[in-house]
Design an enzyme around this catalytic site. Structure first.
Site, short mmCIF file in Angstrom:
data_model
loop_
_atom_site.label_atom_id
_atom_site.label_comp_id
_atom_site.label_asym_id
_atom_site.label_seq_id
_atom_site.Cartn_x
_atom_site.Cartn_y
_atom_site.Cartn_z
N LYS A 175 35.90 -33.16 12.48
CA LYS A 175 36.08 -31.95 13.95
C LYS A 175 34.24 -31.85 14.07
O LYS A 175 34.53 -30.52 13.09
CB LYS A 175 37.24 -31.01 13.10
N CYS A 283 19.60 -25.64 7.78
CA CYS A 283 20.12 -24.72 6.79
C CYS A 283 19.10 -25.37 5.48
O CYS A 283 19.34 -24.11 4.77
CB CYS A 283 21.73 -25.65 5.90
P1 NAD Z 1 30.70 -21.84 11.13
O1 NAD Z 1 31.32 -21.97 9.55
O2 NAD Z 1 30.66 -21.25 12.08
O3 NAD Z 1 31.03 -23.29 11.83
C1 NAD Z 1 31.20 -24.35 11.11
C2 NAD Z 1 32.53 -25.11 11.34
O4 NAD Z 1 33.92 -24.48 11.28
C3 NAD Z 1 32.91 -25.53 12.38
O5 NAD Z 1 33.28 -26.60 13.17
C4 NAD Z 1 33.70 -24.71 13.80
O6 NAD Z 1 34.83 -24.89 13.96
C5 NAD Z 1 34.66 -24.07 12.05
N1 NAD Z 1 35.27 -22.78 12.18
C6 NAD Z 1 34.56 -21.82 12.05
N2 NAD Z 1 35.09 -20.66 11.95
C7 NAD Z 1 36.27 -21.32 11.67
C8 NAD Z 1 37.27 -20.28 10.67
N3 NAD Z 1 37.60 -18.80 11.07
N4 NAD Z 1 38.18 -20.99 10.48
C9 NAD Z 1 38.10 -22.22 10.16
N5 NAD Z 1 36.77 -22.77 10.11
C10 NAD Z 1 35.55 -22.54 11.58
O7 NAD Z 1 28.62 -22.57 10.77
P2 NAD Z 1 27.65 -22.49 12.16
O8 NAD Z 1 27.38 -21.54 12.63
O9 NAD Z 1 29.03 -23.56 13.33
O10 NAD Z 1 26.89 -23.46 11.32
C11 NAD Z 1 25.84 -23.06 10.77
C12 NAD Z 1 26.11 -22.69 9.23
O11 NAD Z 1 25.99 -23.74 8.64
C13 NAD Z 1 24.55 -21.50 8.62
O12 NAD Z 1 25.38 -21.00 7.73
C14 NAD Z 1 24.27 -22.61 8.20
O13 NAD Z 1 23.60 -22.27 6.78
C15 NAD Z 1 25.29 -23.73 7.50
N6 NAD Z 1 25.11 -25.18 7.15
C16 NAD Z 1 25.05 -25.37 6.13
C17 NAD Z 1 24.59 -27.31 5.59
C18 NAD Z 1 24.28 -27.45 4.56
O14 NAD Z 1 24.38 -28.36 3.54
N7 NAD Z 1 24.76 -26.10 3.39
C19 NAD Z 1 23.98 -26.74 6.81
C20 NAD Z 1 24.15 -27.08 8.24
C21 NAD Z 1 24.10 -25.74 8.07
#
Ligand code: NAD
Length: 498
Positions: A175, A283
């Protein structure tokens, strides 16, 4: 230009059913609506998981040699098509083309690692563990696993998991982020071309409703999630409550500690590269530079001078930094700049006024630098996920270390110093999952594992490397005795080895 429809990839082909709910996809460099993406319902998730389960039953029985042939073919195809995938990333995420290509290459490295799966899955064997009794261990696939990825690495993060999960004999339902889904769909098409049987890699686009359907599905055995900390925590709680294996990687606030003896040009380069690469939407971005006094007065002007040379604009042009992913996100990041000024931090470079090389109404904010940031200010406490770098001045190494360790996130941290003893102490004492010494972004190579501590990862297992192989397999130990005419006779006592 009319907006195109982006749909799911199910059973080896694009989904042809009705769109249902949709979400907009923009080109962040121009602000243009370029597509709408279908959002999968729970019923569609059900169907995708069911045929993934059927495909898995055949795949798990395939020889390692056959699985590996698909992996090698995929590796070749991805290498041949990496520029097209990079272009898709730039068009929907906004990062500059060279950065997008770098992301695809780091994903490719995980596919290369997974090509060695026969070696990685080899078990142990002990002959005569007891008299005429042998013991061996194997690792077997889990079944259908879910991979839920964020917007900021639309190709690399799926690639952290998908090649290893498939190599280990699982089926995957991926997803991707609804903000930039096209790269994941292009990867799925390449897997099919590489010979992966239909149904083994399903791509369902969606939002919370889709994610919930995966988390609550009985036949989804494991979840690899990457995203923000609140959602990672939610995913972990929901999925573990249903008995699933979970690795949920969350947000970050990465610090770079600079000691007075550091090579200041190297440190300034690192701060700028890791602070503003991909517009800070990594990240592993450095968002806080912890300067051990008196280093800041010499280091900060070097950073400012480098920032003045950065070109912000459309990622398809000759620029260093692209836009932010959406208008809402740009406005949120920009509001942190307002908040920093209000809180009394010293604004040295104001990205709200930076020049931008792009046409249209893109989601830009140029690089921003704050000095003398306090640890109670929102620019310090929150994950901003944008091109905003904060300098916090501290009197000593111990104060810098204490500040880093007090942070609720623990993804990565870097130290810049020419003192081996200080670096050695730091790598031992800092409470994060990934440490850089005189390097800006410590993203481990594919045969090591990627993951943070504290609020940056929920679960025990990091991504890719041998931990990835462990995550996507279950161990089994077989104790066997083969035809020997002797018979031990009846003995109800607890078996002991002899
Ligand atoms: P996000 O949490 O908004 O979304 C991540 C995924 O979750 C997406 O597929 C999204 O569709 C889904 N999602 C969004 N809201 C949801 C909900 N309420 N319930 C269930 N699923 C939901 O993150 P983003 O904005 O896409 O990405 C940025 C974030 O990801 C930053 O916080 C970054 O630090 C983090 N990140 C972390 C790493 C790591 O390795 N730790 C790597 C990349 C990104």
């Amino acid at each position: 230009m009319s907006a195109q429809r982006i749909t799911h990839f199910i059973d080896g082909r694009p989904w042809t059913g009705p769109a249902g709910r949709t979400s907009p996809v923009h080109n962040p460099a121009t602000g243009e609506l370029t597509a709408t993406v279908d959002l999968a319902s729970a019923e569609l998730v059900d169907a995708a998981v069911a045929s993934a389960g059927t495909a898995w039953r055949d795949w798990r029985a395939q020889s390692l040699a056959k699985r590996v042939r698909v992996l090698f073919a995929f590796r070749e195809l991805l290498n041949a098509h990496k520029r097209e995938i990079a272009a898709l990333i730039t068009a929907e995420h906004g990062k500059v083309l060279s950065d997008a290509l770098g992301e695809v290459t780091r994903g490719l490295e995980v596919a290369e690692f997974a090509c060695g799966i026969p070696q990685l899955l080899k078990g142990d064997y002990s002959e005569n563990a007891s008299t005429r009794v042998d013991v061996h261990s194997v690792r077997q696939s889990l079944g259908v696993v879910a991979v839920i990825s964020p917007f900021n690495f639309p190709a690399m993060v799926p690639m952290w998991f998908v090649p290893i999960a498939l190599a280990c004999g699982n089926a995957v339902v991926l997803k991707p982020s609804e903000k930039d889904p096209s790269a994941a769909l292009a990867l799925a098409a390449l897997w099919k071309e590489a010979g992966l049987p239909d149904g083994l890699l399903q791509v369902v686009n969606g939002d919370k409703e889709t994610v919930d359907a995966l988390l609550h599905h009985d036949d989804v055995k494991a979840v690899s999630f990457v995203g923000s900390t609140p959602i990672a925590r939610y995913v972990y709680e929901q999925a573990t409550a249903r008995g699933k294996r979970v690795q949920a990687l969350g947000g970050a606030k990465n610090h770079m500690l600079v000691l007075p003896d550091a090579d200041l040009d190297l440190a300034a380069d690192a701060a700028v590269n890791a602070g503003f690469g991909s517009a800070g939407e990594r990240c592993m971005a450095i968002s806080v530079l912890v300067a051990v006094e008196p280093v800041a007065d010499a280091l900060v002007p070097r950073i400012v001078e480098r920032m003045r040379r950065l070109r912000t604009g459309d990622g398809t042009r000759d620029c260093d930094m692209g836009p932010l992913v959406t208008r809402e996100h740009r406005d949120k990041v920009s509001s942190y700049v307002d908040a920093g000024v209000k809180a009394g931090a010293t604004l040295l470079v104001d990205g709200r006024e930076g020049a931008v090389d792009a046409d249209g109404d893109g989601f830009f904010l140029a690089p921003t630098l704050f000095d003398r940031v306090g640890t109670d200010m929102p620019v310090y406490t929150d994950e901003i996920f944008g091109p905003v770098l904060s300098v916090v001045r501290v009197p000593s190494y111990d104060d810098g270390l204490a500040l880093i360790n007090a942070n609720p996130y623990g993804n990565g941290a870097a130290i810049h110093t020419n003192d081996g003893g200080a670096a050695r102490r730091f790598q031992n004492e800092v409470e994060v999952g990934m440490v850089g010494i005189n390097v800006p972004i410590p993203v481990p190579v594919s045969y090591f594992s990627f993951g943070g501590w504290k609020n940056s990862l929920f679960g025990d297992t990091h991504a890719h490397g041998t931990e990835g192989v462990h995550f996507f397999t279950r161990g089994k130990v077989v104790t066997s005795r083969w035809a020997d005419p002797s018979h031990g006779g009846i003995d109800l006592g607890f078996p002991q080895n002899g």
